[in-house]
Design an enzyme around this catalytic site. Structure first.
Site, PDB file in Angstrom:
ATOM      1  N   ASP A 107       0.823  -1.207   0.000  1.00  0.00           N
ATOM      2  CA  ASP A 107       0.000   0.000   0.000  1.00  0.00           C
ATOM      3  C   ASP A 107       0.861   1.263   0.000  1.00  0.00           C
ATOM      4  O   ASP A 107       0.686   2.147  -0.821  1.00  0.00           O
ATOM      5  CB  ASP A 107      -0.989   0.001   1.187  1.00  0.00           C
ATOM      6  CG  ASP A 107      -0.320  -0.226   2.541  1.00  0.00           C
ATOM      7  OD1 ASP A 107       0.915  -0.452   2.612  1.00  0.00           O
ATOM      8  OD2 ASP A 107      -1.044  -0.179   3.558  1.00  0.00           O
ATOM      9  N   ASP A 110       6.868   4.022   3.612  1.00  0.00           N
ATOM     10  CA  ASP A 110       7.079   5.187   4.474  1.00  0.00           C
ATOM     11  C   ASP A 110       8.566   5.221   4.843  1.00  0.00           C
ATOM     12  O   ASP A 110       9.376   5.749   4.090  1.00  0.00           O
ATOM     13  CB  ASP A 110       6.154   5.026   5.686  1.00  0.00           C
ATOM     14  CG  ASP A 110       6.158   6.215   6.616  1.00  0.00           C
ATOM     15  OD1 ASP A 110       6.480   7.323   6.172  1.00  0.00           O
ATOM     16  OD2 ASP A 110       5.818   6.051   7.809  1.00  0.00           O
ATOM     17  N   LYS A 138       6.160   7.758   0.272  1.00  0.00           N
ATOM     18  CA  LYS A 138       6.460   8.980   1.028  1.00  0.00           C
ATOM     19  C   LYS A 138       7.971   9.116   1.097  1.00  0.00           C
ATOM     20  O   LYS A 138       8.596   8.695   2.070  1.00  0.00           O
ATOM     21  CB  LYS A 138       5.914   8.845   2.462  1.00  0.00           C
ATOM     22  CG  LYS A 138       4.437   9.067   2.619  1.00  0.00           C
ATOM     23  CD  LYS A 138       4.132   9.376   4.085  1.00  0.00           C
ATOM     24  CE  LYS A 138       3.121   8.437   4.642  1.00  0.00           C
ATOM     25  NZ  LYS A 138       2.836   8.685   6.082  1.00  0.00           N
TER      26      LYS A 138
HETATM   27  P1  IMP Z   1       7.296   1.650   6.848  1.00  0.00           P
HETATM   28  O1  IMP Z   1       7.881   0.388   7.424  1.00  0.00           O
HETATM   29  O2  IMP Z   1       7.624   2.840   7.702  1.00  0.00           O
HETATM   30  O3  IMP Z   1       7.640   1.877   5.408  1.00  0.00           O
HETATM   31  O4  IMP Z   1       5.737   1.562   7.016  1.00  0.00           O
HETATM   32  C1  IMP Z   1       4.984   0.653   6.354  1.00  0.00           C
HETATM   33  C2  IMP Z   1       3.609   0.503   6.941  1.00  0.00           C
HETATM   34  O5  IMP Z   1       3.228   1.567   7.827  1.00  0.00           O
HETATM   35  C3  IMP Z   1       2.618   0.561   5.804  1.00  0.00           C
HETATM   36  O6  IMP Z   1       2.491  -0.709   5.190  1.00  0.00           O
HETATM   37  C4  IMP Z   1       1.377   1.045   6.503  1.00  0.00           C
HETATM   38  O7  IMP Z   1       0.680  -0.042   7.084  1.00  0.00           O
HETATM   39  C5  IMP Z   1       1.893   1.945   7.617  1.00  0.00           C
HETATM   40  N1  IMP Z   1       1.828   3.367   7.213  1.00  0.00           N
HETATM   41  C6  IMP Z   1       2.853   4.196   6.930  1.00  0.00           C
HETATM   42  N2  IMP Z   1       2.420   5.424   6.602  1.00  0.00           N
HETATM   43  C7  IMP Z   1       1.066   5.361   6.659  1.00  0.00           C
HETATM   44  C8  IMP Z   1       0.022   6.330   6.402  1.00  0.00           C
HETATM   45  O8  IMP Z   1       0.226   7.495   6.041  1.00  0.00           O
HETATM   46  N3  IMP Z   1      -1.249   5.878   6.562  1.00  0.00           N
HETATM   47  C9  IMP Z   1      -1.553   4.601   6.942  1.00  0.00           C
HETATM   48  N4  IMP Z   1      -0.610   3.681   7.186  1.00  0.00           N
HETATM   49  C10 IMP Z   1       0.686   4.058   7.044  1.00  0.00           C
END
Ligand code: IMP
Ligand code: MG
Length: 184
Positions: A107, A110, A138
């Site tokens: 999805d 981040d 992002k």
């Molecule tokens: P990462 O490990 O920081 O890249 O985060 C990944 C997970 O964090 C994603 O698969 C989402 O489930 C959650 N996440 C990160 N940013 C958002 C956001 O803006 N809205 C909702 N979920 C988010």
């Protein structure tokens, strides 16, 4: 910058960042592009639950070629944004990946920690190839570089919900993607 999104009781749905038509138009483009890149192949899509479920359902219908798919659910050991970034498999795949052209469907990327750890895990299963498609990116929050092959939209560093994305398990069913307003 990346931040920890502490649970708020004052949050409310903010403005639409990406409306449903914009999302569908982009998914049509992605579907054609990915199908074009996979001519003669039968890609095996892996959607990351729960957030990517809705994107995945639309993406597969925009890909005009034979394919198969499976689902995986992961959780982080710590809270969102911790440095370990090691993922815990909450629901594993049914099928092995040997000799499959795998396309991981996410999805949102981040910090990149979840995706990085998941990619390491999947590579150990020896797929023929492994590519990644993410609906949202992002870039400002990235902590670790993960090569993402296909990206739907680059978005600013705001917390977004809808179209599968949640805040505390809610808002996944919103048809458009909204910025969440924390009301502080
Ligand atoms: P990462 O490990 O920081 O890249 O985060 C990944 C997970 O964090 C994603 O698969 C989402 O489930 C959650 N996440 C990160 N940013 C958002 C956001 O803006 N809205 C909702 N979920 C988010
Ligand atoms: Mg989530």
């Amino acid at each position: 910058m990346s931040m920890e999104w502490t649970k708020s009781r004052n949050e409310s749905i903010g403005p639409v960042l990406l409306d449903r038509q914009t999302i569908q138009n982009r998914i049509s483009e992605l579907g054609s592009q990915i199908a074009g890149d996979n001519q003669g192949k039968t890609p095996h899509l892996i959607a990351v639950l729960k957030g990517a479920s809705i994107f995945h359902a639309d993406l597969v219908r925009a890909m005009e070629l034979p394919l198969s798919f499976d689902f995986i659910a992961v959780g982080s050991y710590g809270t969102l944004g911790t440095s370990s970034g090691e993922v815990r498999i909450l629901k594993d795949l049914e099928d092995d990946l040997e000799s499959k052209d795998v396309l991981l469907v996410e999805d949102i990327v981040d910090t990149g920690l979840t995706l990085h750890s998941l990619v390491q895990n999947l590579k150990r299963r020896k797929p023929l190839s492994l590519k990644i498609v993410a609906l949202l990116n992002k870039p400002a929050s990235r902590k670790i570089d993960v090569p993402v092959d296909y990206i739907g939209f680059h978005i600013p560093d705001a917390f977004v919900v809808g179209y599968g994305l949640d805040y505390d398990q809610r808002y996944r069913n919103l048809p458009d993607i909204h910025i969440l307003d924390f009301g502080k």
